[in-house]
Enzyme design. Structure first.
Site, PDB file in Angstrom:
ATOM      1  N   HIS A  10     -46.542  22.369  68.701  1.00 38.25           N
ATOM      2  CA  HIS A  10     -47.972  22.231  69.002  1.00 38.25           C
ATOM      3  C   HIS A  10     -48.780  23.271  68.232  1.00 38.25           C
ATOM      4  CE1 HIS A  10     -47.685  19.165  72.161  1.00 38.25           C
ATOM      5  NE2 HIS A  10     -46.603  19.814  72.608  1.00 38.25           N
ATOM      6  N   ASP A  51     -42.993  24.097  74.693  1.00 38.85           N
ATOM      7  CA  ASP A  51     -42.628  22.725  75.030  1.00 38.85           C
ATOM      8  C   ASP A  51     -42.683  21.805  73.817  1.00 38.85           C
ATOM      9  OD1 ASP A  51     -45.460  23.185  75.095  1.00 38.85           O
ATOM     10  OD2 ASP A  51     -45.695  21.144  75.848  1.00 38.85           O
ATOM     11  N   GLU A  52     -41.933  20.741  73.878  1.00 41.86           N
ATOM     12  CA  GLU A  52     -42.027  19.587  72.981  1.00 41.86           C
ATOM     13  C   GLU A  52     -41.950  19.953  71.494  1.00 41.86           C
ATOM     14  OE1 GLU A  52     -44.557  16.409  75.645  1.00 41.86           O
ATOM     15  OE2 GLU A  52     -45.693  17.779  74.368  1.00 41.86           O
ATOM     16  N   SER A  53     -41.104  20.882  71.160  1.00 42.68           N
ATOM     17  CA  SER A  53     -40.829  21.147  69.749  1.00 42.68           C
ATOM     18  C   SER A  53     -39.630  20.289  69.361  1.00 42.68           C
ATOM     19  CB  SER A  53     -40.532  22.628  69.536  1.00 42.68           C
ATOM     20  OG  SER A  53     -40.312  22.903  68.179  1.00 42.68           O
ATOM     21  N   GLU A  77     -38.846  23.963  78.787  1.00 39.04           N
ATOM     22  CA  GLU A  77     -37.917  24.031  77.666  1.00 39.04           C
ATOM     23  C   GLU A  77     -37.412  25.437  77.373  1.00 39.04           C
ATOM     24  OE1 GLU A  77     -40.474  20.371  76.729  1.00 39.04           O
ATOM     25  OE2 GLU A  77     -40.612  22.216  77.867  1.00 39.04           O
TER      26      GLU A  77
END
Length: 707
Positions: free
Chosen positions: A281, A344-346, A396
């Site tokens: 992000h 998060d969300e890497s 995460e």
């Protein structure tokens, strides 16, 4: 003795309507009560029955004899510890009393409490900077013409002032009073937060500050400020100015504005925890500083939403040097002991595609990109520790060797939160409290508890659960719509975080939420007036008429449905009917109650039948007006199926009432046809869903069973 009033009773429903009506009177500045003479207002109050509209509910509450007038003779004294922050909070309370009950503005705060109506007694300042361990407890006692608020800290006194304001109620037509009560109150959880995502859509300081006012009103104490995203870098860095100069499109907070918000929050006993998301992000970071990235670039601000590939390069020492300098700058700006680094969300795609990063992983025996992120998180945690900050990260970051100092914020459920506790890490829950899920009613969020019994945590592990945060993600919000997406549902969540775990009566929650919603709007929020303004724009008239009738029966679709059907981006206009609808609209629960009471043959049967008849008739009568509006409003074109469906629903309701009241059997095939219509109307249309179908189905089923 703890006493719960009107919880789920049928009388409570009727009284709640009267209480809500009274509160509307309080909130209108031109109320006739405000014009009464001082002589009338000064009359001794009778023993007014206590109507419990407090939100959140106190830890312990009991009624006490008597009541006190709130009128032109009202006075307040501050004894014991006193500072400018306490005086400012007291002034704000008096300003609200002026709006509610006509108390003169700018009353002096007395030093002698011997003759004051309300005496505020504080023992000490408390923490100079609001902290996780702030003592927010207070006691509030109200007897005949006297009230005492006692707290160990200034913040505790602030929480008690909010309760005092909520206790004010009308005494018939003679004025306003506070009934006798004895309250001993403290929060269940230490971390009671609200996150606003300013990265995807920028929110002006005015929006942030009125949100803080709402948070203070319901005793929330953490403002989590999501400041960086793929779509925008929203804070001024003087060390690395290209971050905001190239990554924000000019929409960012100056450091002066950030200091203003921090002070505004502190004055209300609210902590500000910033979030700088990394290693994923991070597109907006890389626009100005592409050397931080795992791919060569160049990078552009993302307009689309979702998970993007851009990520910091976790193998370069220069990356950590940059983060160290940036964190040092932000640590000096934000005084709170906690700093959120996302995590998060890497997705690891750039890491897998970079030969040099792959070689680094082999040399350091790092088998997966998840393990590489753990390596990155450990390095960042050391940087935060150097700058005297505790690290907060999303699920995460939770790995077996995560330092125990790291706080885990769970967006994936109580199981992940419990795993963090079992591992010895503190945690906060957000999974059930995603406010961008506009199709989730307040009741669903209200009944979700940060501590899940099924996880079977030990008492020591339970103590590691700090609380929770409601999250307002920014894909589908703009300044005009954000309030209606947060409020009043966030007030129900705030009660879950503050009140005892045993406070779970949904009907009573909705009864009090209706009153709290009016209080919040009167305090400056726009969750009611904002959607009304949107409807006026769609209708092209001050008189929304039939459009308001339709809107009351609808709610916005959930986040995923809108994203898939509209393919939203940062540039998508938020100007359709969905943007002027309120999540969990009041009619949803009101209709459920009326139908349930009607079918239970309650004492209020005739009243409910009459109200339902009028409601269903209004749906039938709305069609001509809706047709006319749709013919001249392009933005209503996708709503035409709903315009045709609404009168059909009205006829189904009227028919069901006729068969029920006459005790006549419904014609053959009527129930099946009506059920099929209701089933068809469950389909998403124009990014909207009906909220009235389940109660209508109950009526159809009951009418079909009539002999």
């Amino acid at each position: 003795m703890r006493v719960s009033f009107l919880l789920g009773s049928r009388n409570g429903v009727a009284q709640s309507a009267r209480a809500a009506g009274r509160f509307v009177t309080w909130a209108i500045a031109l109320s006739a009560a405000f014009l009464m003479t001082n002589a009338v207002l000064a009359q001794s109050c009778s023993n007014v029955p206590f109507v419990n509209t407090l939100m959140p509910q106190p830890a312990q509450l009991a009624t006490a004899p008597g009541c006190m007038n709130v009128d032109s003779a009202f006075s307040v004294a501050s004894v014991g510890y006193r500072d400018t922050r306490l005086d400012a909070a007291t002034d704000r309370m008096l300003e609200r009393l002026s709006q509610i009950a006509g108390v003169p503005r700018h009353l002096p705060i007395l030093k002698d409490g011997s003759s004051a109506s309300l005496v505020i007694r504080v023992k000490a300042e408390g923490d100079a900077v609001p902290s996780l361990d702030e003592d927010e407890s207070y006691t509030l006692t109200v007897t005949n013409d006297h009230a005492t608020l006692e707290a160990n800290t200034v913040v505790g006194a602030m929480r008690g002032m909010q309760t005092f304001l909520q206790l004010v109620q009308a005494n018939g037509a003679t004025g306003f009073v506070v009934p006798g009560v004895d309250i001993h109150d403290k929060p269940r959880f230490r971390w009671r937060g609200l996150m606003i995502d300013s990265g995807r859509h920028f929110e002006p300081v005015s929006v942030i500050e009125r949100t803080l006012d709402g948070m203070a009103a319901v005793k929330m104490n953490v403002f989590h400020w999501h400041l960086t995203e793929d779509q925008g870098f929203r804070i001024e860095s003087r060390v690395f100015p290209k971050l905001q100069e190239m990554g924000s499109n000019g929409e960012y907070y100056t450091q002066a504005q950030v200091k203003e918000v921090i002070q505004y929050a502190a004055d209300r006993g609210i902590r500000v925890v910033p979030e700088f998301d990394m290693p994923g992000h991070t597109t907006s970071w890389l626009v100005g500083y592409p050397e931080l990235g795992s791919a060569p670039g160049p990078y552009e601000i993302q307009r689309t939403f979702g998970v993007h590939d851009a990520a910091f390069d976790p193998t370069r020492e220069s990356t950590y040097k940059f983060i160290d300098e940036f964190v040092g700058e932000m640590a000096a700006l934000f005084p709170d002991a906690y700093m959120h680094v996302g995590g998060d969300e890497s997705n690891g795609k750039q890491w897998k595609a970079n030969p040099r990063i792959q070689e680094f992983m082999k040399e350091h025996h790092i088998a997966t990109t998840q393990a590489l992120q753990t390596y990155f998180s450990q390095r960042v945690e050391k940087i935060l520790e150097k700058h005297h900050k505790h690290m907060v990260g999303w699920d995460e970051v939770l790995q077996p060797n995560l330092p125990k100092d790291v706080v885990v914020q769970s967006w994936r459920g109580t199981h992940y939160l419990a795993d963090a506790a079992r591992q010895g890490n503190q945690g906060i829950l957000s999974a059930p409290y995603y406010l961008d899920q506009l199709d989730q009613p307040a009741a669903q969020m209200y009944l979700a508890d940060p501590i899940s019994a099924k996880e079977q945590l030990t008492p020591e592990q339970v103590n590691l659960v700090l609380g929770g945060e409601a999250c307002m993600w920014g894909e589908h919000i703009v300044p005009r719509t954000i309030d209606s997406r947060i409020w009043p549902r966030a007030a129900a969540i705030a009660e879950r975080f503050w009140s005892p775990a045993s406070v779970t009566d949904v009907n009573d929650m909705y009864r009090r939420l209706a009153v709290m919603s009016l209080r919040l709007e009167a305090a400056g929020l726009t969750h009611i007036s904002g959607p009304e303004a949107g409807l006026r724009q769609l209708a092209g008239s001050e008189n929304v008429g039939a459009l308001g009738t339709l809107a009351a029966t609808l709610e916005p679709v959930g986040f995923g449905v809108r994203y898939r059907e509209q393919h939203t981006t940062q540039l998508t206009p938020m100007d359709h009917l969905i943007d002027s609808l309120r999540p969990d609209p009041p009619l949803r629960h009101e209709l459920e109650l009326m139908v349930d009471e009607l079918l239970a043959d309650a004492p209020h049967y005739e009243k409910n039948r009459s109200q339902l008849t009028a409601l269903f008739q209004s749906w039938v009568a709305a069609q001509p007006g809706l047709d006319e509006m749709a013919s001249r409003s392009p933005l209503l074109s996708d709503t035409r199926p709903r315009i045709e469906q609404l009168p059909e629903l009205g006829h189904i309701g009227l028919d069901a009432l006729l068969y029920l009241s006459s005790q006549r059997a419904a014609p053959s095939g009527w129930a099946a046809s009506s059920t099929q219509t209701l089933e068809n109307d469950k389909k998403h249309v124009g990014l909207t869903d009906f909220v009235v179908l389940d109660p209508l189905q109950k009526l159809v089923n009951a009418a079909a069973a009539t002999h």
